[in-house]
Design an enzyme around this catalytic site. Structure first.
Site, short mmCIF file in Angstrom:
data_model
loop_
_atom_site.label_atom_id
_atom_site.label_comp_id
_atom_site.label_asym_id
_atom_site.label_seq_id
_atom_site.Cartn_x
_atom_site.Cartn_y
_atom_site.Cartn_z
N SER A 8 0.82 -1.22 0.00
CA SER A 8 0.00 0.00 0.00
C SER A 8 0.85 1.27 0.00
CB SER A 8 -0.92 0.02 1.23
OG SER A 8 -1.61 1.25 1.28
N SER A 62 -0.57 4.14 0.71
CA SER A 62 -1.28 5.10 1.57
C SER A 62 -0.43 5.62 2.74
CB SER A 62 -2.59 4.49 2.08
OG SER A 62 -3.44 4.26 0.98
N THR A 117 -9.06 -1.36 2.64
CA THR A 117 -8.79 -1.76 1.27
C THR A 117 -9.04 -3.27 1.10
OG1 THR A 117 -7.22 -1.57 -0.56
CG2 THR A 117 -6.25 -1.94 1.62
N LYS A 168 -13.39 -4.14 1.80
CA LYS A 168 -14.22 -2.97 1.48
C LYS A 168 -15.73 -3.22 1.54
CE LYS A 168 -11.34 -0.26 -1.70
NZ LYS A 168 -11.35 0.31 -3.06
N ASP A 219 -13.77 6.84 -3.64
CA ASP A 219 -13.18 6.48 -4.94
C ASP A 219 -13.80 7.25 -6.10
OD1 ASP A 219 -11.18 4.75 -4.17
OD2 ASP A 219 -12.42 2.94 -4.34
N ALA A 225 -13.81 -1.40 -8.77
CA ALA A 225 -13.38 -0.06 -9.20
C ALA A 225 -14.31 0.49 -10.27
CB ALA A 225 -11.94 -0.13 -9.72
N GLY A 243 -3.56 6.42 -12.87
CA GLY A 243 -4.35 6.06 -11.69
C GLY A 243 -3.76 6.59 -10.39
P1 NAP Z 1 -11.81 -6.55 -9.23
O1 NAP Z 1 -13.10 -6.21 -8.58
O2 NAP Z 1 -11.12 -7.83 -8.91
O3 NAP Z 1 -12.09 -6.52 -10.83
C1 NAP Z 1 -11.08 -6.92 -11.73
C2 NAP Z 1 -11.50 -6.59 -13.16
O4 NAP Z 1 -10.38 -6.92 -14.02
C3 NAP Z 1 -12.70 -7.39 -13.67
O5 NAP Z 1 -13.45 -6.61 -14.58
C4 NAP Z 1 -12.02 -8.56 -14.40
O6 NAP Z 1 -12.80 -9.13 -15.42
C5 NAP Z 1 -10.84 -7.84 -15.02
N1 NAP Z 1 -9.77 -8.79 -15.36
C6 NAP Z 1 -8.90 -9.39 -14.51
N2 NAP Z 1 -8.08 -10.22 -15.20
C7 NAP Z 1 -8.45 -10.14 -16.51
C8 NAP Z 1 -7.99 -10.75 -17.71
N3 NAP Z 1 -6.95 -11.62 -17.71
N4 NAP Z 1 -8.60 -10.43 -18.88
C9 NAP Z 1 -9.64 -9.54 -18.90
N5 NAP Z 1 -10.12 -8.92 -17.80
C10 NAP Z 1 -9.53 -9.23 -16.61
O7 NAP Z 1 -10.71 -5.42 -8.99
P2 NAP Z 1 -10.97 -3.86 -8.73
O8 NAP Z 1 -11.01 -3.61 -7.28
O9 NAP Z 1 -12.10 -3.43 -9.60
O10 NAP Z 1 -9.57 -3.22 -9.25
C11 NAP Z 1 -9.23 -3.23 -10.62
C12 NAP Z 1 -7.94 -2.45 -10.87
O11 NAP Z 1 -8.12 -1.08 -10.52
C13 NAP Z 1 -6.74 -2.94 -10.04
O12 NAP Z 1 -5.60 -2.90 -10.86
C14 NAP Z 1 -6.62 -1.91 -8.93
O13 NAP Z 1 -5.30 -1.78 -8.45
C15 NAP Z 1 -7.06 -0.65 -9.67
N6 NAP Z 1 -7.59 0.39 -8.76
C16 NAP Z 1 -6.93 1.57 -8.74
C17 NAP Z 1 -7.42 2.59 -7.92
C18 NAP Z 1 -6.70 3.90 -7.90
O14 NAP Z 1 -6.88 4.67 -6.96
N7 NAP Z 1 -5.93 4.22 -8.91
C19 NAP Z 1 -8.56 2.39 -7.13
C20 NAP Z 1 -9.21 1.15 -7.19
C21 NAP Z 1 -8.70 0.15 -8.03
P3 NAP Z 1 -13.72 -10.42 -15.13
O15 NAP Z 1 -14.99 -9.89 -14.53
O16 NAP Z 1 -13.92 -11.03 -16.47
O17 NAP Z 1 -12.93 -11.30 -14.19
#
Ligand code: NAP
Length: 282
Positions: free
Chosen positions: A25, A27, A72, A76, A112, A136, A240
């Site tokens: 993290s 943070s 986190t 969450k 977020d 996200a 991001g």
């Molecule tokens: P999550 O709920 O686990 O969702 C993951 C997403 O990625 C789903 O849509 C999943 O699709 C897709 N995915 C994973 N592997 C894949 C693959 N091989 N091919 C195609 N799609 C794939 O995760 P989340 O919490 O939404 O976070 C997603 C990303 O956003 C992470 O990298 C996280 O670090 C980033 N994030 C950044 C911030 C920031 O402040 N910048 C905040 C929050 C999150 P399926 O549904 O098909 O599995």
């Protein structure tokens, strides 16, 4: 020599982030910088907490005088059950990332969506393509709709995109057609694709019209292949890391009583921190 005697009647300003794992993290580095910058005598610590210990940890932190903290992955959603009040936004997103302790009361919020929106720097998308349908994506869709955008969702698992589209009244695009972008003015990657040790996001964005904006929630590496493509096409591209910075600011203000600066200084500090940790830059 006798050192300065600490006033034990004063409650320290303390905040936390809990997750599992927590080592990665950013943070603590982020909030630590703001505490030093503002000269606040406070602390922000990371705790790795397994799911079974979530409730007792939250109650203990509250009883130990913490002002609140961040939550986190993977807590969450579950932490919502422990809150006395959950903000409307957090309910809509279906997750809490910020806790404030108000006496015995535990207040849950989700920052977020506003963090994502602030990262746009005033740009208001009209037709937005959202890649991904995970946690996200929910915050991103809420923010985009609040800005008045028409939202399209594309996800590898089509059923998840459909479910989200039903819940938020948006449209879906098949994952195979995600690079048909000639009608969009905004593209955001909310999947974990492109992240260090994850597969690349396989997309060709050259059909995006001039003036479009590309946002990648992934910030490790800072400049993902998607952002590189956007850069080479002369499109505005947003890391991001800006969302991470902006989503942290409201919590800081609530716990420590001062509004932190969300400027290039903190961005550069986090890049230094990433370098120290040996994270990939590009
Ligand atoms: P999550 O709920 O686990 O969702 C993951 C997403 O990625 C789903 O849509 C999943 O699709 C897709 N995915 C994973 N592997 C894949 C693959 N091989 N091919 C195609 N799609 C794939 O995760 P989340 O919490 O939404 O976070 C997603 C990303 O956003 C992470 O990298 C996280 O670090 C980033 N994030 C950044 C911030 C920031 O402040 N910048 C905040 C929050 C999150 P399926 O549904 O098909 O599995």
């Amino acid at each position: 020599m006798i050192g300065k005697i600490k006033d034990l009647s004063r409650k320290d300003k303390k905040a936390f982030v809990i997750g599992e794992p927590i080592d990665h993290s950013l943070s603590p580095a982020l909030h630590g910088f703001w505490l030093r910058q503002l000269g606040i005598d406070g602390s922000y610590e990371g705790f790795s907490v397994p799911a079974d210990y979530l409730a007792r940890t939250i109650y203990k932190l509250r009883d130990d005088g913490y002002a609140g903290g961040n939550v986190t992955i993977p807590h969450k959603e579950k932490v919502m059950l422990l809150c006395d009040e959950v903000s409307e936004r957090a309910q809509k997103i279906g997750a809490v990332n910020t806790l404030v302790f108000d006496g015995d009361k535990i207040l849950g919020d989700n920052t977020d969506a506003e963090g994502f929106a602030a990262g746009l720097g005033g740009f208001k998308p009209k037709k937005a393509m959202v890649l991904g349908a995970g946690g996200a994506a929910r915050a991103v869709i809420v923010a985009l709709q609040e800005l008045g955008a028409e939202v399209y969702v594309s996800n590898r698992t089509a059923e998840k995109a459909e479910k989200l589209a039903q819940e938020f009244s948006c449209k879906t695009i098949a994952w195979e057609n995600k690079d048909e972008l000639s009608e969009s003015d905004f593209l955001v990657n909310t999947t974990s694709l492109g992240m260090e040790s994850q597969p690349e996001l396989d997309i060709d964005i050259k059909s995006l019209p001039d003036g479009s904006v590309v946002y990648d929630l992934v910030y490790n590496p800072i400049e993902t292949d998607l952002l590189k493509q956007a850069h080479s096409l002369g499109l505005k591209n947003i890391s991001g890391l800006w969302m991470l910075i902006h989503q942290a600011a409201p919590g800081f203000e609530k716990w420590f009583g001062e509004k932190p600066e969300t400027t290039q200084d903190i961005y550069d500090h986090l890049i230094l921190e990433l370098n120290k940790r040996g994270w990939k830059q590009a």
